[in-house]
Motif scaffolding. Structure first.
Motif, PDB file in Angstrom:
ATOM      1  N   MET A   1      46.099  77.396  21.872  1.00  0.00           N
ATOM      2  CA  MET A   1      45.136  76.903  22.859  1.00  0.00           C
ATOM      3  C   MET A   1      43.721  77.266  22.418  1.00  0.00           C
ATOM      4  SD  MET A   1      45.027  77.546  26.993  1.00  0.00           S
ATOM      5  CE  MET A   1      44.020  79.027  27.097  1.00  0.00           C
ATOM      6  N   LYS A   2      42.824  76.303  22.533  1.00  0.00           N
ATOM      7  CA  LYS A   2      41.416  76.533  22.212  1.00  0.00           C
ATOM      8  C   LYS A   2      40.628  76.597  23.512  1.00  0.00           C
ATOM      9  CE  LYS A   2      37.553  74.454  19.690  1.00  0.00           C
ATOM     10  NZ  LYS A   2      37.125  73.287  18.870  1.00  0.00           N
ATOM     11  N   SER A   3      39.840  77.649  23.702  1.00  0.00           N
ATOM     12  CA  SER A   3      39.124  77.841  24.956  1.00  0.00           C
ATOM     13  C   SER A   3      37.686  78.275  24.720  1.00  0.00           C
ATOM     14  CB  SER A   3      39.820  78.903  25.834  1.00  0.00           C
ATOM     15  OG  SER A   3      41.124  78.499  26.193  1.00  0.00           O
ATOM     16  N   ASN A   4      36.853  77.959  25.680  1.00  0.00           N
ATOM     17  CA  ASN A   4      35.470  78.436  25.697  1.00  0.00           C
ATOM     18  C   ASN A   4      35.064  78.555  27.164  1.00  0.00           C
ATOM     19  OD1 ASN A   4      32.939  79.241  24.725  1.00  0.00           O
ATOM     20  ND2 ASN A   4      32.140  77.150  24.854  1.00  0.00           N
ATOM     21  N   TYR A   5      34.566  79.719  27.580  1.00  0.00           N
ATOM     22  CA  TYR A   5      34.285  79.910  29.000  1.00  0.00           C
ATOM     23  C   TYR A   5      33.243  80.998  29.189  1.00  0.00           C
ATOM     24  CZ  TYR A   5      37.832  83.402  27.907  1.00  0.00           C
ATOM     25  OH  TYR A   5      38.546  84.400  27.301  1.00  0.00           O
ATOM     26  N   GLY A   6      32.693  81.040  30.397  1.00  0.00           N
ATOM     27  CA  GLY A   6      31.746  82.073  30.761  1.00  0.00           C
ATOM     28  C   GLY A   6      31.914  82.455  32.222  1.00  0.00           C
ATOM     29  N   TYR A   7      31.570  83.712  32.555  1.00  0.00           N
ATOM     30  CA  TYR A   7      31.725  84.229  33.915  1.00  0.00           C
ATOM     31  C   TYR A   7      30.407  84.825  34.390  1.00  0.00           C
ATOM     32  CZ  TYR A   7      36.756  83.903  33.059  1.00  0.00           C
ATOM     33  OH  TYR A   7      38.010  83.436  32.778  1.00  0.00           O
ATOM     34  N   SER A   8      30.156  84.682  35.681  1.00  0.00           N
ATOM     35  CA  SER A   8      28.972  85.323  36.256  1.00  0.00           C
ATOM     36  C   SER A   8      29.297  86.784  36.578  1.00  0.00           C
ATOM     37  CB  SER A   8      28.529  84.591  37.522  1.00  0.00           C
ATOM     38  OG  SER A   8      29.316  84.985  38.626  1.00  0.00           O
TER      39      SER A   8
ATOM     40  N   CYS B   1      32.376  80.822  37.563  1.00  0.00           N
ATOM     41  CA  CYS B   1      32.785  80.731  36.173  1.00  0.00           C
ATOM     42  C   CYS B   1      32.976  79.269  35.806  1.00  0.00           C
ATOM     43  CB  CYS B   1      34.053  81.539  35.899  1.00  0.00           C
ATOM     44  SG  CYS B   1      35.422  81.228  37.025  1.00  0.00           S
ATOM     45  N   CYS B   2      32.976  79.005  34.500  1.00  0.00           N
ATOM     46  CA  CYS B   2      33.107  77.632  34.007  1.00  0.00           C
ATOM     47  C   CYS B   2      33.703  77.705  32.613  1.00  0.00           C
ATOM     48  CB  CYS B   2      31.731  76.962  33.979  1.00  0.00           C
ATOM     49  SG  CYS B   2      31.733  75.211  33.525  1.00  0.00           S
ATOM     50  N   GLY B   3      34.528  76.701  32.250  1.00  0.00           N
ATOM     51  CA  GLY B   3      35.145  76.771  30.943  1.00  0.00           C
ATOM     52  C   GLY B   3      35.772  75.467  30.481  1.00  0.00           C
ATOM     53  N   TYR B   4      36.342  75.565  29.287  1.00  0.00           N
ATOM     54  CA  TYR B   4      36.997  74.442  28.609  1.00  0.00           C
ATOM     55  C   TYR B   4      38.286  74.958  28.011  1.00  0.00           C
ATOM     56  CZ  TYR B   4      37.996  71.465  24.525  1.00  0.00           C
ATOM     57  OH  TYR B   4      38.612  70.692  23.584  1.00  0.00           O
ATOM     58  N   ASP B   5      39.383  74.215  28.171  1.00  0.00           N
ATOM     59  CA  ASP B   5      40.670  74.578  27.570  1.00  0.00           C
ATOM     60  C   ASP B   5      41.280  73.353  26.903  1.00  0.00           C
ATOM     61  OD1 ASP B   5      40.812  77.304  28.451  1.00  0.00           O
ATOM     62  OD2 ASP B   5      41.277  76.557  30.461  1.00  0.00           O
ATOM     63  N   TYR B   6      41.749  73.536  25.676  1.00  0.00           N
ATOM     64  CA  TYR B   6      42.423  72.471  24.919  1.00  0.00           C
ATOM     65  C   TYR B   6      43.794  72.988  24.522  1.00  0.00           C
ATOM     66  CZ  TYR B   6      43.181  68.970  21.212  1.00  0.00           C
ATOM     67  OH  TYR B   6      43.689  67.964  20.417  1.00  0.00           O
ATOM     68  N   PHE B   7      44.841  72.362  25.053  1.00  0.00           N
ATOM     69  CA  PHE B   7      46.217  72.810  24.833  1.00  0.00           C
ATOM     70  C   PHE B   7      46.782  72.045  23.633  1.00  0.00           C
ATOM     71  CE2 PHE B   7      44.936  73.430  29.157  1.00  0.00           C
ATOM     72  CZ  PHE B   7      45.306  74.734  29.402  1.00  0.00           C
ATOM     73  N   LEU B   8      46.397  72.521  22.471  1.00  0.00           N
ATOM     74  CA  LEU B   8      46.598  71.778  21.230  1.00  0.00           C
ATOM     75  C   LEU B   8      48.053  71.679  20.809  1.00  0.00           C
ATOM     76  CD1 LEU B   8      45.255  70.388  18.821  1.00  0.00           C
ATOM     77  CD2 LEU B   8      45.023  72.635  17.747  1.00  0.00           C
TER      78      LEU B   8
ATOM     79  N   ILE C   1      38.522  70.554  38.405  1.00  0.00           N
ATOM     80  CA  ILE C   1      39.148  70.302  37.105  1.00  0.00           C
ATOM     81  C   ILE C   1      38.826  68.872  36.680  1.00  0.00           C
ATOM     82  CG2 ILE C   1      41.278  70.326  35.752  1.00  0.00           C
ATOM     83  CD1 ILE C   1      42.555  71.965  38.009  1.00  0.00           C
ATOM     84  N   TYR C   2      38.315  68.713  35.470  1.00  0.00           N
ATOM     85  CA  TYR C   2      37.956  67.410  34.918  1.00  0.00           C
ATOM     86  C   TYR C   2      38.763  67.208  33.634  1.00  0.00           C
ATOM     87  CZ  TYR C   2      34.730  63.752  33.083  1.00  0.00           C
ATOM     88  OH  TYR C   2      34.161  62.608  32.588  1.00  0.00           O
ATOM     89  N   VAL C   3      39.670  66.234  33.641  1.00  0.00           N
ATOM     90  CA  VAL C   3      40.555  65.995  32.501  1.00  0.00           C
ATOM     91  C   VAL C   3      39.838  65.104  31.494  1.00  0.00           C
ATOM     92  CG1 VAL C   3      42.807  65.150  31.748  1.00  0.00           C
ATOM     93  CG2 VAL C   3      42.545  66.150  34.031  1.00  0.00           C
ATOM     94  N   ILE C   4      39.661  65.594  30.278  1.00  0.00           N
ATOM     95  CA  ILE C   4      38.965  64.800  29.262  1.00  0.00           C
ATOM     96  C   ILE C   4      39.901  64.310  28.168  1.00  0.00           C
ATOM     97  CG2 ILE C   4      36.797  65.982  29.702  1.00  0.00           C
ATOM     98  CD1 ILE C   4      37.249  67.430  26.978  1.00  0.00           C
ATOM     99  N   LYS C   5      41.159  64.764  28.209  1.00  0.00           N
ATOM    100  CA  LYS C   5      42.120  64.315  27.200  1.00  0.00           C
ATOM    101  C   LYS C   5      43.529  64.537  27.735  1.00  0.00           C
ATOM    102  CE  LYS C   5      43.288  64.980  22.270  1.00  0.00           C
ATOM    103  NZ  LYS C   5      43.010  63.590  21.852  1.00  0.00           N
TER     104      LYS C   5
ATOM    105  N   GLY D   1      48.388  68.614  24.044  1.00  0.00           N
ATOM    106  CA  GLY D   1      47.315  67.685  23.708  1.00  0.00           C
ATOM    107  C   GLY D   1      46.321  67.446  24.823  1.00  0.00           C
ATOM    108  N   SER D   2      46.552  68.032  25.999  1.00  0.00           N
ATOM    109  CA  SER D   2      45.608  67.838  27.105  1.00  0.00           C
ATOM    110  C   SER D   2      44.412  68.775  26.948  1.00  0.00           C
ATOM    111  CB  SER D   2      46.300  68.065  28.448  1.00  0.00           C
ATOM    112  OG  SER D   2      46.758  69.407  28.567  1.00  0.00           O
ATOM    113  N   ALA D   3      43.286  68.351  27.513  1.00  0.00           N
ATOM    114  CA  ALA D   3      42.070  69.160  27.474  1.00  0.00           C
ATOM    115  C   ALA D   3      41.314  68.977  28.786  1.00  0.00           C
ATOM    116  CB  ALA D   3      41.189  68.776  26.292  1.00  0.00           C
ATOM    117  N   VAL D   4      40.767  70.056  29.297  1.00  0.00           N
ATOM    118  CA  VAL D   4      40.070  70.017  30.588  1.00  0.00           C
ATOM    119  C   VAL D   4      38.807  70.862  30.540  1.00  0.00           C
ATOM    120  CG1 VAL D   4      42.221  69.686  31.884  1.00  0.00           C
ATOM    121  CG2 VAL D   4      41.324  72.007  31.564  1.00  0.00           C
ATOM    122  N   TYR D   5      37.815  70.449  31.311  1.00  0.00           N
ATOM    123  CA  TYR D   5      36.717  71.311  31.700  1.00  0.00           C
ATOM    124  C   TYR D   5      36.958  71.723  33.144  1.00  0.00           C
ATOM    125  CZ  TYR D   5      33.641  70.771  27.660  1.00  0.00           C
ATOM    126  OH  TYR D   5      33.096  70.836  26.400  1.00  0.00           O
TER     127      TYR D   5
END
Length: 271
Positions: free
Chosen positions: A1-8, A28-35, A53-57, A92-96
């Motif tokens: 899994m590829k992720s990028n996120y940040g927390y307050s 908090c906000c982030g991105y996850d790609y379940f490769l 949740i916003y599905v981009i893939k 193969g799914s990816a979300v913000y």
């Protein structure tokens, strides 16, 4: 899994933070790609904040209380606080995603069902900027996050209100023509376009004048006419090509549609 996120600094994992003393607070906000493998996230008591949740893939499945929803590329869903949920992320799914709270939060979106939005670069850029601000925490970063959240919200509502369901129907018609021999039922069609079966039947019937399944049958039989007249396929081979595994059932459907059996239709039009 590829992720990028940040927390307050106000966020508390794993349940988040609720703050109704301020108009808005991004936790908090982030991105996850379940490769390479699917993943399931379960929160039996939900979180204390809102979950966008916003599905981009690809596709994700969300179970909320006694309901299940499929979210496809370009869909978003919002879960309110204290909502038990299970999210199934397919390979193969990816979300913000973004978690937020505040006394204004309850008025922003409708909850607990997917919305068609489409993919939009500006929305992704707003979320990337929020992630960056949460990671670096420069002076006044929370104000920046709130500002970009309002831009995100405005972009979502603008594109959501202009999303054309007729475009979905056009894409579905193309899908039906390309997959006549594979489609099994209306549930498969509803998953393809990310609408509930009842919503799909209503929209498709309004668009074409007949239900999606009646349209599927009609196009299968029209295709079978072409194959009977333009090829030397056997009746069984024609039935297979248009999605009927049972030759007898195909022959009955064909006769009901044309008043001829497949064999009689071929003979009468070739003589």
């Amino acid at each position: 899994m590829k992720s990028n996120y940040g927390y307050s600094e106000f966020n508390v994992e794993p349940y988040g933070t609720e703050n109704l003393q301020v108009p808005l607070q991004v936790n908090c906000c982030g991105y996850d790609y379940f490769l390479s493998k699917s993943t399931v996230t379960t929160r039996q008591k939900g979180r204390l904040d809102y979950y966008f949740i916003y599905v981009i893939k690809g596709k994700i499945e969300i179970d909320i209380t006694e309901q299940s929803f499929s979210c496809f590329e370009g869909d978003y869903i919002l879960l309110p606080p204290h909502t038990a949920h299970k999210v199934h992320y397919s390979i193969g799914s990816a979300v913000y995603w973004i978690h937020f709270t505040g006394k204004c939060a309850s008025d922003l979106f409708t909850y607990n069902h997917p919305h068609k939005l489409g993919l939009h670069h500006e929305i992704l850029e707003h979320m990337k900027t929020i992630i960056s601000e949460l990671q670096t925490r420069k002076p006044y970063y929370q104000d920046y996050c709130n500002g970009y959240f309002w831009l995100l919200y405005s972009s979502v509502k603008r594109h959501e209100n202009t999303f054309d369901e007729d475009t979905i129907m056009e894409e579905l018609i193309l899908y039906i023509h390309e997959n006549l021999h594979l489609i099994k039922d209306v549930n498969e069609l509803s998953e393809q376009v990310g609408l509930s079966p009842s919503r799909l039947i209503h929209r498709f019937t309004a668009y074409k004048g007949i239900s999606p399944i009646r349209y599927l049958i009609q196009e299968r039989l029209e295709k079978s006419k072409q194959l009977l007249l333009q090829t030397d396929m056997t009746i069984q081979e024609v039935a297979d090509q248009v999605g009927y595994q049972n030759q007898l059932y195909f022959s009955q459907a064909f006769k009901k549609h044309t008043s001829y059996s497949p064999t009689a239709f071929r003979k009468s039009n070739l003589n």
